[in-house]
Design a protein around this motif. Structure first.
Motif, PDB file in Angstrom:
ATOM      1  N   GLN A 193     173.077  92.280  34.055  1.00  0.00           N
ATOM      2  CA  GLN A 193     173.410  93.605  33.531  1.00  0.00           C
ATOM      3  C   GLN A 193     174.884  93.959  33.622  1.00  0.00           C
ATOM      4  N   GLY A 194     175.683  93.144  34.289  1.00  0.00           N
ATOM      5  CA  GLY A 194     177.095  93.455  34.422  1.00  0.00           C
ATOM      6  C   GLY A 194     177.968  92.289  34.006  1.00  0.00           C
ATOM      7  N   ALA A 195     179.084  92.586  33.343  1.00  0.00           N
ATOM      8  CA  ALA A 195     180.024  91.543  32.945  1.00  0.00           C
ATOM      9  C   ALA A 195     181.405  92.151  32.761  1.00  0.00           C
ATOM     10  N   THR A 196     182.435  91.433  33.198  1.00  0.00           N
ATOM     11  CA  THR A 196     183.810  91.826  32.912  1.00  0.00           C
ATOM     12  C   THR A 196     184.688  90.593  32.960  1.00  0.00           C
ATOM     13  N   TYR A 197     185.865  90.711  32.355  1.00  0.00           N
ATOM     14  CA  TYR A 197     186.770  89.574  32.188  1.00  0.00           C
ATOM     15  C   TYR A 197     188.110  89.920  32.827  1.00  0.00           C
ATOM     16  N   TRP A 198     188.677  88.986  33.566  1.00  0.00           N
ATOM     17  CA  TRP A 198     189.968  89.207  34.194  1.00  0.00           C
ATOM     18  C   TRP A 198     190.730  87.888  34.256  1.00  0.00           C
ATOM     19  N   GLN A 199     191.851  87.824  33.592  1.00  0.00           N
ATOM     20  CA  GLN A 199     192.721  86.645  33.588  1.00  0.00           C
ATOM     21  C   GLN A 199     191.937  85.354  33.337  1.00  0.00           C
ATOM     22  N   ASP A 200     191.208  85.333  32.243  1.00  0.00           N
ATOM     23  CA  ASP A 200     190.444  84.153  31.822  1.00  0.00           C
ATOM     24  C   ASP A 200     189.314  83.780  32.770  1.00  0.00           C
ATOM     25  N   THR A 201     188.945  84.702  33.632  1.00  0.00           N
ATOM     26  CA  THR A 201     187.816  84.495  34.525  1.00  0.00           C
ATOM     27  C   THR A 201     186.753  85.535  34.223  1.00  0.00           C
ATOM     28  N   LEU A 202     185.529  85.077  34.127  1.00  0.00           N
ATOM     29  CA  LEU A 202     184.406  85.949  33.813  1.00  0.00           C
ATOM     30  C   LEU A 202     183.636  86.265  35.092  1.00  0.00           C
ATOM     31  N   TYR A 203     183.286  87.538  35.273  1.00  0.00           N
ATOM     32  CA  TYR A 203     182.449  87.963  36.397  1.00  0.00           C
ATOM     33  C   TYR A 203     181.128  88.493  35.835  1.00  0.00           C
ATOM     34  N   LEU A 204     180.024  88.074  36.441  1.00  0.00           N
ATOM     35  CA  LEU A 204     178.685  88.459  36.001  1.00  0.00           C
ATOM     36  C   LEU A 204     177.889  88.973  37.191  1.00  0.00           C
ATOM     37  N   SER A 205     177.115  90.038  36.984  1.00  0.00           N
ATOM     38  CA  SER A 205     176.289  90.576  38.065  1.00  0.00           C
ATOM     39  C   SER A 205     174.881  90.846  37.565  1.00  0.00           C
ATOM     40  N   GLY A 206     173.949  90.846  38.489  1.00  0.00           N
ATOM     41  CA  GLY A 206     172.566  91.120  38.134  1.00  0.00           C
ATOM     42  C   GLY A 206     171.636  90.858  39.294  1.00  0.00           C
ATOM     43  N   ASN A 207     170.386  90.589  38.967  1.00  0.00           N
ATOM     44  CA  ASN A 207     169.341  90.472  39.979  1.00  0.00           C
ATOM     45  C   ASN A 207     168.524  89.202  39.815  1.00  0.00           C
ATOM     46  N   VAL A 208     168.018  88.743  40.964  1.00  0.00           N
ATOM     47  CA  VAL A 208     167.150  87.565  41.026  1.00  0.00           C
ATOM     48  C   VAL A 208     165.863  87.980  41.708  1.00  0.00           C
ATOM     49  N   ARG A 209     164.725  87.723  41.068  1.00  0.00           N
ATOM     50  CA  ARG A 209     163.437  88.073  41.665  1.00  0.00           C
ATOM     51  C   ARG A 209     163.083  87.108  42.785  1.00  0.00           C
ATOM     52  N   VAL A 210     162.499  87.650  43.865  1.00  0.00           N
ATOM     53  CA  VAL A 210     162.042  86.861  45.009  1.00  0.00           C
ATOM     54  C   VAL A 210     160.694  87.398  45.460  1.00  0.00           C
ATOM     55  N   ASN A 211     160.120  86.754  46.459  1.00  0.00           N
ATOM     56  CA  ASN A 211     158.860  87.206  47.050  1.00  0.00           C
ATOM     57  C   ASN A 211     157.786  87.406  45.983  1.00  0.00           C
ATOM     58  N   ASP A 212     157.546  86.349  45.211  1.00  0.00           N
ATOM     59  CA  ASP A 212     156.508  86.392  44.183  1.00  0.00           C
ATOM     60  C   ASP A 212     156.727  87.565  43.225  1.00  0.00           C
ATOM     61  N   ASN A 213     157.998  87.789  42.850  1.00  0.00           N
ATOM     62  CA  ASN A 213     158.408  88.842  41.921  1.00  0.00           C
ATOM     63  C   ASN A 213     158.252  90.260  42.475  1.00  0.00           C
ATOM     64  N   LYS A 214     157.980  90.394  43.754  1.00  0.00           N
ATOM     65  CA  LYS A 214     157.850  91.721  44.342  1.00  0.00           C
ATOM     66  C   LYS A 214     159.148  92.204  44.979  1.00  0.00           C
ATOM     67  N   GLY A 215     160.098  91.293  45.158  1.00  0.00           N
ATOM     68  CA  GLY A 215     161.378  91.649  45.741  1.00  0.00           C
ATOM     69  C   GLY A 215     162.514  91.185  44.860  1.00  0.00           C
TER      70      GLY A 215
END
Length: 583
Positions: free
Chosen positions: A215-237
């Motif tokens: 859900q997040g992205a930005t660019y700085w000096q030819d470097t890309l930053y990405l943010s978001g979420n990873v499901r864990v605990n059988d998709n409950k966490g």
């Protein structure tokens, strides 16, 4: 995006993220175990398939169902993407093969996070809705494509720039302006040359960066930053994740983990806003990252008992400041530890789905409120400040914090019976967390209109217009889902637009049961004229609608004299990338 994404978004988006009320959500797999009594399934639709009933059914669908199931019923509404399982494809054979009586029964009774419409819609309206669901079988083939964005003021022209793949959530430009990049909620990253070459190049997939809900992205000096979420605990966490990506001379991506978080519970609702917006600080030493709330307004969200008594967490409803060159940080789900690490920047922010720096390098955010009729905030984000959530949103106290509050839509006009959070998440709650002792909440900007300034009067419950009353209100009309915030920091725009801010509204009042009482507008572009207040500690603004007619506009980037607006595009069809040119 709890329409979010205000109340249901991307949003996240959505976004989050993005943004309206969510209705039937059952997946095709779970339909098989939802048994309908034979007596109910055998009932024929008593409402004739007449034009007036079809029109009413379509109107009801737009208000109560579209944000989760999508405009044509494909299960691709942005609000539904935040849930643990995807909304059903109402065009599909498993749905269309059911009898009218079975569909009516499910609309009436509800199950799980799908609400019952017994008290929300009359019996006639539910049968009209069944008629419309039948019409969705071939809806994609007959989808209305006539409506196009249009300028509302002189000095703007709008043209289609490119088609984009489904579920786009972020757009940004390369440092040299040669490329436009965009990312999708499932983690794909594409780029397009700005020389009008319309063939997108896929640069990354989820297997490259490990963020399946991006859900997040930005660019700085030819470097890309990405943010978001990873499901864990059988998709409950879930765990938050932020990575940086660079490319070597051969064009191969090199991925480094900036941080991961301790696991915490998801909610199986549209209120899991997740890790989203990113912004490099003015001094280029830090990266701001948003973590949205996991609740609508601070209520218990235990994910069907998986996380008993869980509300918001130390890792949610905040903005963090991370040293730009960090590597392999671990963020614990403990506020004192986060503060000791120096990464906790600001608190009490429900879902700041977009951030931007103004011309003076100040960090500005636009924030989605919840399903109660509270306004949507625009805030100046400052270190150590608390912005009130969950006790305060849009300049109004959240009533569930008061032990004697008894929610009832018939007596409380702020409580819409079509809201996703009603009735399960609005309840008498004497255990609601107490306000932090001694903390002052920083208010949002005051909006003096003339647009996006409708609000519900606290004393009478009536909807009023702030500019008509000659007063300011705490930023935007409830349920607007503001996102795509940009500032003309280089002062390249002409005329009245020079040096100003622009923001999109994701929600459309004609298709949102929550926003409809306030306005028929939305899915539009707002021009913002910000001014420091008399004390220099906050801002006022005037707001003008300058373009409308976008379809689920989710993000924007300003490049020269052009604003590029990207649409979410559903789960299968894809959206359009529009060039809004300032002449």
């Amino acid at each position: 995006m709890h329409q979010t994404p205000n109340t249901c978004i991307v949003w996240f988006v959505l976004v989050g993220a993005f943004l309206g009320s969510c209705s039937p959500k059952e997946t095709e797999d779970s339909e098989a175990v939802w048994t309908v009594p034979e007596s109910a399934a055998a009932i024929a639709n008593p409402i004739p398939e007449a034009a007036e009933h079809l029109r009413e059914g379509q109107a009801i669908y737009r208000l109560y169902c579209e944000t989760c199931h999508g405009a044509t019923g494909g299960g691709d509404g942005a609000a539904g993407q935040a849930m643990g399982s995807q909304p059903a494809n109402l065009q599909s054979e498993p749905i269309q093969s059911q009898s009218d009586g079975a569909l009516f029964f499910k609309l009436t009774e509800g199950r799980g996070v799908m609400p019952s419409f017994r008290e929300v819609l009359t019996e006639t309206q539910r049968w009209q809705l069944v008629h419309h669901i039948r019409k969705l079988k071939n809806a994609d083939a007959h989808a209305d494509t006539a409506a196009l964005p249009r300028a509302l003021v002189p000095g703007i022209s709008i043209s289609s720039w490119a088609k984009v793949v489904p579920r786009a959530v972020r757009i940004w430009a390369s440092r040299d302006g040669d490329y436009l990049w965009y990312a999708t909620l499932p983690g794909e990253v594409y780029r397009l040359s700005t020389d009008r070459s319309q063939v997108p190049e896929k640069m990354l997939d989820v297997s490259d960066h490990g963020i399946p809900r991006l859900q997040g992205a930005t660019y700085w000096q030819d470097t890309l930053y990405l943010s978001g979420n990873v499901r864990v605990n059988d998709n409950k966490g879930t765990e938050g994740r932020l990575v940086r990506v660079s490319w070597n001379a051969e064009g191969r991506p090199r991925v480094e983990v900036v941080f991961t978080t301790e696991a915490y519970g998801t909610t199986n609702t549209p209120f899991d806003h997740g890790w989203s917006a990113l912004q490099v600080s003015a001094d280029e030493k830090h990266l701001f990252v948003v973590s949205g709330s996991r609740t609508d307004h601070g209520e218990v969200q235990d994910n069907l008992g998986a996380y008993p008594n869980a509300r918001d967490e130390a890792l949610t409803a905040k903005i963090f400041r991370i040293p730009l060159h960090s590597k392999d940080l671990f963020l614990p789900n403990d506020r004192d530890s986060l503060q000791a690490m120096g990464v906790l920047f600001a608190e009490g922010i429900r879902n700041a789905y977009d951030l931007a720096l103004d011309g003076e390098g100040r960090l500005i955010a636009v924030v989605n409120s919840g399903d109660y009729d509270q306004n949507e905030d625009m805030i100046w984000v400052r270190e150590g400040h608390h912005y009130g959530y969950p006790w305060m949103m849009g300049g109004m106290e959240t009533p569930q914090q008061f032990p004697d509050w008894l929610p009832n839509p018939e007596t409380d006009p702020f409580l819409n019976p079509g809201a996703a959070a009603w009735p399960d998440d609005f309840y008498n709650d004497p255990d609601f967390p107490k306000r932090p002792a001694g903390r002052r909440f920083t208010p949002g900007f005051l909006n003096f209109g003339p647009d996006a300034d409708k609000f519900r009067d606290r004393e009478t419950g009536l909807i009023r217009d702030a500019s008509d009353l000659g007063m300011g209100m705490t930023t935007f009309t409830p349920h607007s889902s503001p996102l795509g915030l940009v500032f003309d920091t280089e002062k390249q725009l002409p005329g009245r637009f020079k040096g100003k801010a622009l923001v999109l509204r994701y929600t459309n009042g004609q298709r949102s049961v929550l926003m409809q009482p306030f306005t028929p507008h939305g899915e539009d572009l707002l021009l913002l004229d910000l001014e420091p207040d008399g004390a220099g500690t906050n801002f006022t603004l005037k707001t003008y609608r300058v373009a409308e007619g976008f379809t689920q506009p989710v993000d924007a980037v300003l490049l020269g004299k052009s604003l590029y607006v990207i649409e979410y595009g559903g789960r299968e069809k894809g959206g359009t990338l529009w060039n809004v040119s300032f002449d």
